[in-house]
Motif scaffolding. Structure first.
Motif, PDB file in Angstrom:
ATOM      1  N   ALA A   1       0.926  -1.195  -0.218  1.00 48.88           N
ATOM      2  CA  ALA A   1       0.462   0.175  -0.419  1.00 48.88           C
ATOM      3  C   ALA A   1       0.986   1.700  -0.466  1.00 48.88           C
ATOM      4  CB  ALA A   1      -0.654   0.200   1.028  1.00 48.88           C
TER       5      ALA A   1
ATOM      6  N   VAL B   1      -6.689   2.516  -1.265  1.00 53.76           N
ATOM      7  CA  VAL B   1      -5.987   2.285  -0.655  1.00 53.76           C
ATOM      8  C   VAL B   1      -6.661   2.516   0.794  1.00 53.76           C
ATOM      9  CG1 VAL B   1      -3.909   2.762   1.259  1.00 53.76           C
ATOM     10  CG2 VAL B   1      -3.822   2.751  -1.801  1.00 53.76           C
TER      11      VAL B   1
ATOM     12  N   HIS C   1      -8.690   0.406   3.192  1.00 56.34           N
ATOM     13  CA  HIS C   1      -7.887  -0.920   3.131  1.00 56.34           C
ATOM     14  C   HIS C   1      -8.250  -2.364   1.885  1.00 56.34           C
ATOM     15  CE1 HIS C   1      -5.959  -0.045   6.861  1.00 56.34           C
ATOM     16  NE2 HIS C   1      -6.410   0.780   7.223  1.00 56.34           N
TER      17      HIS C   1
ATOM     18  N   GLY D   1      -3.654  -2.951  -1.937  1.00 54.49           N
ATOM     19  CA  GLY D   1      -2.661  -2.702  -1.018  1.00 54.49           C
ATOM     20  C   GLY D   1      -2.464  -3.551  -0.151  1.00 54.49           C
ATOM     21  N   TYR D   2      -3.676  -3.937   0.217  1.00 55.85           N
ATOM     22  CA  TYR D   2      -4.267  -4.916   1.464  1.00 55.85           C
ATOM     23  C   TYR D   2      -4.973  -6.086   0.585  1.00 55.85           C
ATOM     24  CZ  TYR D   2      -3.864  -1.124   4.019  1.00 55.85           C
ATOM     25  OH  TYR D   2      -3.281   0.431   4.537  1.00 55.85           O
TER      26      TYR D   2
ATOM     27  N   THR E   1      -3.287  -4.956  -7.399  1.00 52.71           N
ATOM     28  CA  THR E   1      -2.305  -3.852  -7.074  1.00 52.71           C
ATOM     29  C   THR E   1      -1.148  -3.609  -7.386  1.00 52.71           C
ATOM     30  OG1 THR E   1      -3.443  -4.209  -4.461  1.00 52.71           O
ATOM     31  CG2 THR E   1      -1.478  -2.849  -4.706  1.00 52.71           C
TER      32      THR E   1
END
Length: 356
Positions: free
Chosen positions: A13, A70, A73, A76-77, A261
């Motif tokens: 992230a 991001v 959440h 990037g997660y 991502t």
């Protein structure tokens, strides 16, 4: 499953945030500088400038979408681990759905962004190399520009209606996405994007190589034009990821969110670098002036020269006195002459006024 079968490492992230802040900010600095250079040197704002400004708007939109993902959440997660491939195909946690939606939105914004950057670059070449009617460069650049325009329109609508009237399937379960033949479309889109990039960035090479100047200066000019080719590396990385996904299928043992991502990250890298680099041929004049001014200011400080004397010297240099002695090359093709005619003239007969 959290394993990564991709040949490219997952990005975090933090990587996404850094790229989506740094590149748009750089664009917000570079593009206004381009307009300032045009107006300050009385070159006039033309279509290549307006196209790059529009591209900047789409690049900023890409960044806003990814940063929002991001913040929730999602982008990037890692997505949820699944016990079986069937569960991975049919399950849709909220964070995965949002990541897929951001991915779809990013493509809707990236297609016009990349298309506008390519078109702006083609028009910039035509502005620099003023060609005669019916010249080889004029015909070739027109054809390349038309191909880029059709590519942008075709794949934009293919993305919007990739699932027919069921648009929301684009961010549904992996089974829904698979029913739309998304991988086939993405494969074709990424491959053709890379091909059109190569066509655009390589367009001025034959013209520059035909100029009657030293090989070193030819290479220096080509290097300036080819800086945008750095975005090709990002396009290649993204294509490698997509080919791996297509080969392994949607049930491959890789994390869905982190895979998307990683693709999102390289999307903004490609568009951001291409946008910035496409402005550099114009801004190289500013860099030269800044370098000259800094050198004279430093010399003035060491020798105790007055500010007025230093400014007069810098002004004299910037007015074009003995520009051929400088390391940078100024290309000027007079209006009304074809590129072929211009290349036959000796470099000493060319005007030192830069059009870039």
């Amino acid at each position: 499953m959290s394993a990564n079968e991709l040949p490219i490492a997952f990005v975090s992230a933090g990587d996404v945030v850094a790229a989506n802040i740094a590149l748009p900010i750089a664009g917000l600095i570079i593009v206004p500088l381009r307009f300032w250079m045009r107006t300050s040197r009385k070159m006039g704002i033309q279509i290549d400038d307006w196209l790059i400004l529009a591209a900047l708007v789409f690049v900023i939109g890409m960044s806003i979408a990814q940063l929002y993902g991001v913040s929730q959440h999602a982008v990037g997660y890692p997505s949820r681990d699944y016990a079986t491939p069937i569960e991975q195909l049919t399950s849709l946690p909220p964070e995965q759905r949002l990541t897929e939606l951001i991915y779809w939105i990013t493509w809707l914004l990236m297609l016009p962004a990349n298309g506008l950057i390519k078109l702006s670059t083609v028009f910039l070449y035509r502005r620099i190399f003023l060609v005669g009617k019916g010249s080889a460069f004029g015909i070739t650049s027109t054809a390349v520009g038309l191909i880029c325009l059709l590519w942008t329109i075709a794949f934009f609508f293919a993305t919007v209606f990739g699932c027919g009237t069921h648009v929301d399937r684009a961010w549904g379960t992996l089974a829904d996405i698979m029913s739309c033949n998304t991988n086939m479309r993405l494969d074709a889109m990424m491959i053709s994007d890379l091909i059109t990039d190569v066509m655009v960035w390589a367009l001025p090479i034959p013209v520059v190589w035909g100029l009657r100047i030293s090989v070193a200066r030819k290479l220096a000019v080509i290097a300036v034009f080819m800086l945008a080719g750095a975005s090709l590396a990002a396009a290649v990385v993204r294509l490698i990821i997509q080919i791996q996904i297509s080969h392994g299928g949607y049930s491959a043992h890789t994390n869905v969110n982190l895979t998307l991502t990683t693709n999102l990250y390289w999307c903004i890298i490609e568009s951001g670098i291409a946008l910035i680099a496409s402005c550099l041929p114009t801004l190289r004049v500013l860099f030269r002036i800044t370098t000259i001014s800094s050198a004279y200011n430093s010399l003035r400080s060491k020798l105790g020269m007055s500010t007025q004397s230093s400014e007069m010297r810098v002004r004299s240099m910037n007015m074009g006195d003995s520009l051929d002695k400088m390391p940078s090359l100024n290309i000027h093709v007079n209006q009304g002459f074809s590129v072929e005619t211009e290349t036959k003239r000796s470099s000493s007969d060319r005007s030192d006024k830069s059009l870039v």
